[in-house]
Design a protein around this motif. Sequence first.
Motif, PDB file in Angstrom:
ATOM      1  N   VAL A   1      73.983 -68.281 -16.732  1.00 44.28           N
ATOM      2  CA  VAL A   1      73.625 -69.275 -17.746  1.00 44.28           C
ATOM      3  C   VAL A   1      74.761 -69.437 -18.745  1.00 44.28           C
ATOM      4  O   VAL A   1      75.165 -70.557 -19.072  1.00 44.28           O
TER       5      VAL A   1
ATOM      6  N   GLY B   1      78.669 -72.486 -16.792  1.00 39.70           N
ATOM      7  CA  GLY B   1      77.486 -72.422 -17.625  1.00 39.70           C
ATOM      8  C   GLY B   1      77.603 -73.120 -18.966  1.00 39.70           C
ATOM      9  O   GLY B   1      78.251 -74.155 -19.126  1.00 39.70           O
ATOM     10  N   ILE B   2      76.931 -72.535 -19.967  1.00 38.81           N
ATOM     11  CA  ILE B   2      76.902 -73.105 -21.312  1.00 38.81           C
ATOM     12  C   ILE B   2      78.308 -73.211 -21.901  1.00 38.81           C
ATOM     13  O   ILE B   2      78.640 -74.185 -22.581  1.00 38.81           O
TER      14      ILE B   2
ATOM     15  N   ARG C   1      79.689 -76.409 -20.319  1.00 40.48           N
ATOM     16  CA  ARG C   1      78.934 -77.625 -20.607  1.00 40.48           C
ATOM     17  C   ARG C   1      79.039 -78.043 -22.074  1.00 40.48           C
ATOM     18  O   ARG C   1      79.098 -79.229 -22.406  1.00 40.48           O
TER      19      ARG C   1
ATOM     20  N   ASN D   1      75.023 -70.171  -8.995  1.00 40.02           N
ATOM     21  CA  ASN D   1      73.728 -70.030  -9.644  1.00 40.02           C
ATOM     22  C   ASN D   1      72.660 -70.489  -8.651  1.00 40.02           C
ATOM     23  O   ASN D   1      72.459 -71.688  -8.453  1.00 40.02           O
TER      24      ASN D   1
ATOM     25  N   LEU E   1      73.152 -77.646 -17.628  1.00 39.08           N
ATOM     26  CA  LEU E   1      74.150 -76.764 -17.026  1.00 39.08           C
ATOM     27  C   LEU E   1      75.027 -77.596 -16.098  1.00 39.08           C
ATOM     28  O   LEU E   1      74.541 -78.541 -15.478  1.00 39.08           O
TER      29      LEU E   1
END
Length: 553
Positions: free
Chosen positions: A159, A172-173, A176, A255, A355
Amino acid sequence: MRRADCRQRFALAADQRLRILLLAFLFIGAVLLARIGHIFIMGLINGGGAAPAAMFDRADIVDRNGVPLARSIPVHSIRSVRSKLMHDPRMLARELARIFPDTTEATFYSRLTGRPSSIIRRRATPDQLNAVNELAEIGFEYPEEPERLYPQGPIAAHVLGFVAPGRGGVMGIERRFDEQLAANAARGEPFALSLDTRVQAALELELGDAVTQLEAKGGAGLVLDVDTGEVLAMASMPTFDPNRVNFSDPAAQWNSVSFTTFELGSTFKPITVAAAMDAGVITDMARRYDATRPLTVGGHRISDSHSADRWLNVPEALVHSSNVVTAQIADDLGKDRLQATFRALDFDKRPTIELPERGLPQWPRSWGRTTTMTAGFGHSIMVTPLHLASAYAALVNGGIWRPATILKVEEGHVVQGRRVFTESTSARMRQLLRMIVASGTGSRADAPGYRVGGKTGSAERVIDGTYVGNSVVATFAGAFPMDRPRYVVLVMIDRPPGNAYSLGQRTAGFTAAPVVRKVVQRIGPMVGIYPDAHRDVDISELEPLLWKPRAER
């Protein structure tokens, strides 16, 4: 008179000197004030009195309770300037390898003799810096650099993603929201996710233990709020540590929850039944379908893995997970109405979660009668586990589909969605899903007092468009507590071989379902749900429809 004249001249000279000193101090003070004013004004222009952007250019990432998941800190690195080195590089490499045993002597030698100036070590501790200083090498410099630290280690790695020097966010974050993290840092605000670190840790612990014990290739897990679409936990195995990224296993890069697509098998059966109920195809739970023999359609043979060898009604078809009966229901429903339900659940689009790793479902190229029947029980179409979890949320929350989100939703905010199932159908599905766990293939997911409901699904793995025999994807998708559903819990085990831990079985009832039970028992009190043996879903009107051998009546 002479003494008075001398005193007067001395006083005048002293006064003149004091004036000169005062003017000098005033000039220096004015210069300093001008410099301070310039710095202050530039600070306002560049975003206020925040720390220098070069040091803290990314905001902290925190969970829904403010627990830090990622933060920027200043650390010392060790830089080598080749032209200034006094000692033999081989000796230095040997000593550095002794100080930093996680890096080989050959690696240090390559860095020392490579480029004219290079970082030979990042994030050195004070003790390590002291040890390097004792080498008395003037060719070493110790610049202070910003470092991205992940205090929880590998928790929620897929994540969060990670930051690479000079590249910014990579997964991930971090990838993004690259620009948003910088903007929040300038304002001094953390970036809040929907994750609950406690729930995340519990999910990863149980999923990781199951993957290891089952000797599986990997796994995936998800905890989703049925009313807001918030993801409280998302786990993919194998995983990695964002503090020290090393994808020794290439599968750790993916993921499996939001990116990888699978045929998720019998977990689709409740969706097909719900669509048939809303379309008026199923009007009576007692209606029976012929499950005494396999179906042959378009040259394809549809059979049950454990045939009941009798006619089954709808609750029995779900409890016993009958492909044959579900195929007949999908056939009665028809291609257009089944497709419309799947599209309403976004099974033809990438997940809407924030994501960058979002997989595109594999929609059948040609959709004839056979495809309709097989798609009804989760074959011929591939989606991510996240797609399935959002669909189950709609099944049990009153029929409203909402997009999944990894960002925290403010308390009291109503998340808009779209109706996919009627409220009455959703109420019936809560009964049926609870019955599957109480009396069917999902019995090992039953956590006493938590009223778990859900469905198992076991399907052969599709690799490069081909079914791989003896390669099973085992999934359990469910929710709790079923009298007032709050959370969807989904667990997928990728390619368990079937060993002593699972009693030699590879199916979801023996591999994925027990993990859901353990996760629910762990996270229930964390989210304010406590076991209550005196409450349950009322399934009394459906229980008489389940056939039992004469000895059990």
